[in-house]
Design a protein around this motif. Structure first.
Motif, PDB file in Angstrom:
ATOM      1  N   ALA A 153      45.145  57.851  44.224  1.00 41.28           N
ATOM      2  CA  ALA A 153      46.129  56.928  44.807  1.00 41.28           C
ATOM      3  C   ALA A 153      46.489  55.812  43.840  1.00 41.28           C
ATOM      4  CB  ALA A 153      45.584  56.335  46.106  1.00 41.28           C
ATOM      5  N   ILE A 154      45.493  55.281  43.127  1.00 39.51           N
ATOM      6  CA  ILE A 154      45.693  54.158  42.207  1.00 39.51           C
ATOM      7  C   ILE A 154      44.834  54.381  40.975  1.00 39.51           C
ATOM      8  CG2 ILE A 154      45.383  51.660  41.879  1.00 39.51           C
ATOM      9  CD1 ILE A 154      45.744  51.294  44.875  1.00 39.51           C
ATOM     10  N   GLN A 155      45.379  54.047  39.810  1.00 39.92           N
ATOM     11  CA  GLN A 155      44.613  54.047  38.567  1.00 39.92           C
ATOM     12  C   GLN A 155      44.643  52.639  37.986  1.00 39.92           C
ATOM     13  OE1 GLN A 155      45.070  57.356  35.808  1.00 39.92           O
ATOM     14  NE2 GLN A 155      46.497  58.347  37.221  1.00 39.92           N
ATOM     15  N   LEU A 156      43.465  52.133  37.593  1.00 43.47           N
ATOM     16  CA  LEU A 156      43.356  50.796  37.026  1.00 43.47           C
ATOM     17  C   LEU A 156      42.661  50.883  35.664  1.00 43.47           C
ATOM     18  CD1 LEU A 156      42.285  48.894  40.249  1.00 43.47           C
ATOM     19  CD2 LEU A 156      44.362  48.455  38.945  1.00 43.47           C
ATOM     20  N   PRO A 157      43.428  51.044  34.596  1.00 40.68           N
ATOM     21  CA  PRO A 157      42.810  51.103  33.260  1.00 40.68           C
ATOM     22  C   PRO A 157      42.473  49.709  32.748  1.00 40.68           C
ATOM     23  CG  PRO A 157      45.184  51.374  33.087  1.00 40.68           C
ATOM     24  CD  PRO A 157      44.878  51.281  34.553  1.00 40.68           C
ATOM     25  N   VAL A 158      41.368  49.592  32.026  1.00 39.54           N
ATOM     26  CA  VAL A 158      40.959  48.340  31.380  1.00 39.54           C
ATOM     27  C   VAL A 158      40.605  48.659  29.931  1.00 39.54           C
ATOM     28  CG1 VAL A 158      40.193  47.176  33.484  1.00 39.54           C
ATOM     29  CG2 VAL A 158      38.612  48.647  32.238  1.00 39.54           C
ATOM     30  N   LEU A 159      40.282  47.624  29.156  1.00 41.56           N
ATOM     31  CA  LEU A 159      40.102  47.817  27.718  1.00 41.56           C
ATOM     32  C   LEU A 159      38.695  48.252  27.334  1.00 41.56           C
ATOM     33  CD1 LEU A 159      42.152  44.796  26.308  1.00 41.56           C
ATOM     34  CD2 LEU A 159      42.853  47.190  26.508  1.00 41.56           C
ATOM     35  N   THR A 160      37.710  47.976  28.188  1.00 38.40           N
ATOM     36  CA  THR A 160      36.325  48.315  27.861  1.00 38.40           C
ATOM     37  C   THR A 160      35.692  49.115  28.990  1.00 38.40           C
ATOM     38  OG1 THR A 160      35.518  46.221  28.790  1.00 38.40           O
ATOM     39  CG2 THR A 160      36.077  46.241  26.439  1.00 38.40           C
TER      40      THR A 160
ATOM     41  N   TYR B  36      41.653  42.280  41.564  1.00 41.34           N
ATOM     42  CA  TYR B  36      43.007  42.709  41.917  1.00 41.34           C
ATOM     43  C   TYR B  36      43.199  42.617  43.421  1.00 41.34           C
ATOM     44  CZ  TYR B  36      43.045  44.913  37.260  1.00 41.34           C
ATOM     45  OH  TYR B  36      42.969  45.150  35.908  1.00 41.34           O
ATOM     46  N   LYS B  37      44.420  42.374  43.832  1.00 41.14           N
ATOM     47  CA  LYS B  37      44.766  42.509  45.237  1.00 41.14           C
ATOM     48  C   LYS B  37      44.936  43.992  45.542  1.00 41.14           C
ATOM     49  CE  LYS B  37      46.842  37.958  45.952  1.00 41.14           C
ATOM     50  NZ  LYS B  37      48.048  37.205  46.387  1.00 41.14           N
ATOM     51  N   PHE B  38      44.328  44.425  46.632  1.00 46.55           N
ATOM     52  CA  PHE B  38      44.325  45.848  46.983  1.00 46.55           C
ATOM     53  C   PHE B  38      45.664  46.186  47.629  1.00 46.55           C
ATOM     54  CE2 PHE B  38      41.166  49.293  48.568  1.00 46.55           C
ATOM     55  CZ  PHE B  38      42.069  50.275  48.201  1.00 46.55           C
ATOM     56  N   GLN B  39      46.580  46.640  46.808  1.00 50.93           N
ATOM     57  CA  GLN B  39      47.903  47.051  47.262  1.00 50.93           C
ATOM     58  C   GLN B  39      48.437  48.061  46.251  1.00 50.93           C
ATOM     59  OE1 GLN B  39      49.437  43.010  47.101  1.00 50.93           O
ATOM     60  NE2 GLN B  39      50.547  43.418  45.205  1.00 50.93           N
ATOM     61  N   SER B  40      49.577  48.629  46.531  1.00 51.15           N
ATOM     62  CA  SER B  40      50.164  49.603  45.616  1.00 51.15           C
ATOM     63  C   SER B  40      51.555  49.146  45.195  1.00 51.15           C
ATOM     64  CB  SER B  40      50.233  50.989  46.287  1.00 51.15           C
ATOM     65  OG  SER B  40      50.674  51.960  45.377  1.00 51.15           O
ATOM     66  N   PRO B  41      51.743  48.831  43.906  1.00 49.92           N
ATOM     67  CA  PRO B  41      50.711  48.825  42.868  1.00 49.92           C
ATOM     68  C   PRO B  41      49.821  47.602  42.985  1.00 49.92           C
ATOM     69  CG  PRO B  41      52.784  48.047  41.965  1.00 49.92           C
ATOM     70  CD  PRO B  41      53.075  48.455  43.372  1.00 49.92           C
ATOM     71  N   PRO B  42      48.551  47.686  42.508  1.00 51.83           N
ATOM     72  CA  PRO B  42      47.640  46.544  42.594  1.00 51.83           C
ATOM     73  C   PRO B  42      48.126  45.392  41.725  1.00 51.83           C
ATOM     74  CG  PRO B  42      46.700  48.297  41.262  1.00 51.83           C
ATOM     75  CD  PRO B  42      47.930  48.855  41.870  1.00 51.83           C
ATOM     76  N   GLU B  43      47.830  44.178  42.167  1.00 52.34           N
ATOM     77  CA  GLU B  43      48.246  42.977  41.441  1.00 52.34           C
ATOM     78  C   GLU B  43      47.015  42.246  40.925  1.00 52.34           C
ATOM     79  OE1 GLU B  43      50.029  38.568  42.546  1.00 52.34           O
ATOM     80  OE2 GLU B  43      50.545  40.276  43.824  1.00 52.34           O
ATOM     81  N   LEU B  44      46.976  41.955  39.618  1.00 50.72           N
ATOM     82  CA  LEU B  44      45.855  41.215  39.053  1.00 50.72           C
ATOM     83  C   LEU B  44      45.864  39.799  39.611  1.00 50.72           C
ATOM     84  CD1 LEU B  44      43.473  41.170  37.055  1.00 50.72           C
ATOM     85  CD2 LEU B  44      45.080  40.394  35.300  1.00 50.72           C
ATOM     86  N   TRP B  45      44.772  39.416  40.299  1.00 50.88           N
ATOM     87  CA  TRP B  45      44.687  38.112  40.956  1.00 50.88           C
ATOM     88  C   TRP B  45      43.982  37.073  40.089  1.00 50.88           C
ATOM     89  CZ3 TRP B  45      40.217  35.707  43.392  1.00 50.88           C
ATOM     90  CH2 TRP B  45      40.547  34.576  44.144  1.00 50.88           C
ATOM     91  N   ALA B  46      42.892  37.482  39.417  1.00 52.07           N
ATOM     92  CA  ALA B  46      42.144  36.540  38.589  1.00 52.07           C
ATOM     93  C   ALA B  46      41.210  37.294  37.657  1.00 52.07           C
ATOM     94  CB  ALA B  46      41.335  35.574  39.462  1.00 52.07           C
ATOM     95  N   VAL B  47      40.850  36.646  36.552  1.00 50.47           N
ATOM     96  CA  VAL B  47      39.862  37.167  35.605  1.00 50.47           C
ATOM     97  C   VAL B  47      38.825  36.076  35.379  1.00 50.47           C
ATOM     98  CG1 VAL B  47      39.426  38.101  33.307  1.00 50.47           C
ATOM     99  CG2 VAL B  47      41.584  38.624  34.472  1.00 50.47           C
ATOM    100  N   PHE B  48      37.553  36.425  35.506  1.00 47.61           N
ATOM    101  CA  PHE B  48      36.458  35.467  35.342  1.00 47.61           C
ATOM    102  C   PHE B  48      35.540  35.940  34.221  1.00 47.61           C
ATOM    103  CE2 PHE B  48      37.740  35.492  39.801  1.00 47.61           C
ATOM    104  CZ  PHE B  48      37.971  34.144  40.054  1.00 47.61           C
ATOM    105  N   GLU B  49      35.192  35.034  33.317  1.00 52.56           N
ATOM    106  CA  GLU B  49      34.245  35.352  32.253  1.00 52.56           C
ATOM    107  C   GLU B  49      32.823  35.265  32.791  1.00 52.56           C
ATOM    108  OE1 GLU B  49      34.839  32.901  28.864  1.00 52.56           O
ATOM    109  OE2 GLU B  49      36.918  33.543  28.544  1.00 52.56           O
ATOM    110  N   THR B  50      31.941  36.117  32.260  1.00 50.13           N
ATOM    111  CA  THR B  50      30.541  36.125  32.673  1.00 50.13           C
ATOM    112  C   THR B  50      29.643  36.238  31.441  1.00 50.13           C
ATOM    113  OG1 THR B  50      30.274  38.535  32.864  1.00 50.13           O
ATOM    114  CG2 THR B  50      31.214  37.380  34.763  1.00 50.13           C
TER     115      THR B  50
END
Length: 390
Positions: A94-101, A124-138
């Motif tokens: 249904a959804i693909q979410l590629p990332v860099l690592t 991400y907000k769970f919708q189609s297409p998904p929307e990036l909501w925030a990125v947090f460093e850890t």
């Protein structure tokens, strides 16, 4: 002379990972050939999907048709830097979410998708297409530690031992300095009010109220170092279960910030009349867990180990002695890995299930029951190899 570890080459199925859904009514298993979903109690197969390729991690959303998948094993079905939202009703992606690592883990709620990487969490907000909501460093997070509820997200902070709490409605972030060393396990209660944490040291478990980040309990698993496998808070938010590489399941009472103290007796729990169908014998601390050492716990100036709160009951669970497997999962990118064990799911306030991955994938049920002496015991009530290995 060949001294390298033996790598298993049998054609029997191997569980690369195992995880419970939000209420622990089901658990999902990633296999080197696809994935399976089981009912937790009793342990029964619900769904089996054969991809002829590996799934390194599976995350359910309750019992909904959407399931998050990450590739794994010797022949991954999907790249390990991509999260797949699989629609099992339609049998398609249904959804693909590629990332860099490489993805370390993924968590789902009805409104958000949290993708955990080595040094960040992408929400991400769970919708189609998904929307990036925030990125947090850890800080480094090789275990992919993350908890997601309807209102709260928790994951390691930028400094080892810290926890970041994100309020999803506002985006506000709170920092909890939970431990002095890197986190090993975290869990949030189902109502989102309580956070439990353990570090790599494995001796203490700390419990915090998420409303104000105050520490409300500090619990001692033991005095020697241990690798914590899993933490899980019971549905009521007043019991906590812990497993470790000592092959022991510990049960603690914990305070709840908005509920009255729990009585010493387990209301509505079964009475203990035997050692249970699983053949395991209960192992119990003193009736009052805060007085494990008796009068020594009340003598001033003695080391704190004498006054710490210990588990009120414990029981043995099976880890097994499995060989290294020649494949990779999202949690372990080395050429070989040892399958995760001791994963806890509470099916009620007096019943819990412990599962493990690997070729010897086991399901074990434990019950908390009151004995004739008035104490509470944790007893194994049954077990099964869920992959059907005899």
């Amino acid at each position: 002379m060949n001294t390298r570890p033996v790598i298993e080459t049998s054609s029997n199925p191997v569980a690369l990972s195992a995880s419970f859904n939000q209420d622990a009514s089901c658990f999902a298993v990633g296999l080197d050939t696809g994935f399976c979903i089981f009912n937790s109690e009793p342990c029964q197969l619900r769904v089996s999907r054969d991809f002829n390729a590996g799934i390194g991690a599976v995350q359910m959303l309750g019992k909904a048709n959407f399931i998050a998948l990450i590739g794994g094993g010797k022949q991954p079905k999907f790249p390990q830097n991509k999260v797949i939202i699989w629609d099992d009703a339609k049998q398609k992606v249904a959804i693909q979410l590629p990332v860099l690592t490489t993805v370390r883990s993924v968590r789902l709620s009805r409104t958000h998708i949290a993708i955990v990487l080595q040094n960040s969490v992408r929400v991400y907000k769970f919708q189609s297409p998904p929307e990036l909501w925030a990125v947090f460093e850890t800080a480094d997070n090789p275990l992919g530690l993350c908890c997601l509820t309807a209102k709260t997200l928790a994951f390691p902070g930028r400094t080892p031992g810290q926890v970041q709490l994100v309020e999803l409605s506002t985006g506000n972030v709170s920092i909890i300095p939970a431990h002095g060393s890197s986190l090993r396990a975290i869990d949030i209660s189902r109502d989102g009010d309580i956070l439990a944490t353990a570090s790599e040291t494995g001796t203490l478990v700390r419990v915090f109220a998420t409303s104000n980040c105050a520490k409300i309990a500090e619990l001692r698993r033991g005095v020697d170092h241990a690798t914590i496998y899993s933490l899980a808070i019971a549905p009521s938010g007043q019991l906590l279960a812990v497993t470790s590489d000592k092959s022991t399941l510990h049960i603690f009472d914990i305070p709840h910030p908005t509920k009255p103290p729990r009585s010493a007796a387990v209301n509505g729990s079964p009475r203990l009349t035997s050692t249970g169908g699983g053949g395991g014998s209960p192992v119990v601390s003193d009736a009052d867990p805060s007085q494990k050492w008796g009068i020594l716990g009340r003598i001033p100036l003695l080391p704190r180990v004498f006054s710490d709160i210990y588990s009120f009951a414990s029981a043995h669970f099976e880890i097994g002695d499995e060989p290294l497997y020649g494949s990779s999962t999202p949690l372990n990118s080395e050429a070989t890995f040892r399958p995760p064990k001791g994963i806890i799911g509470w099916t009620s306030d007096h019943s819990l299930v412990v599962i493990g991955a690997g070729r010897d994938g086991r399901w074990e049920k434990f019950v908390i029951a009151e004995g004739e002496d008035g104490r509470r015991y944790c007893v194994r009530d049954g077990w099964k190899r869920y992959l059907g290995v005899t």
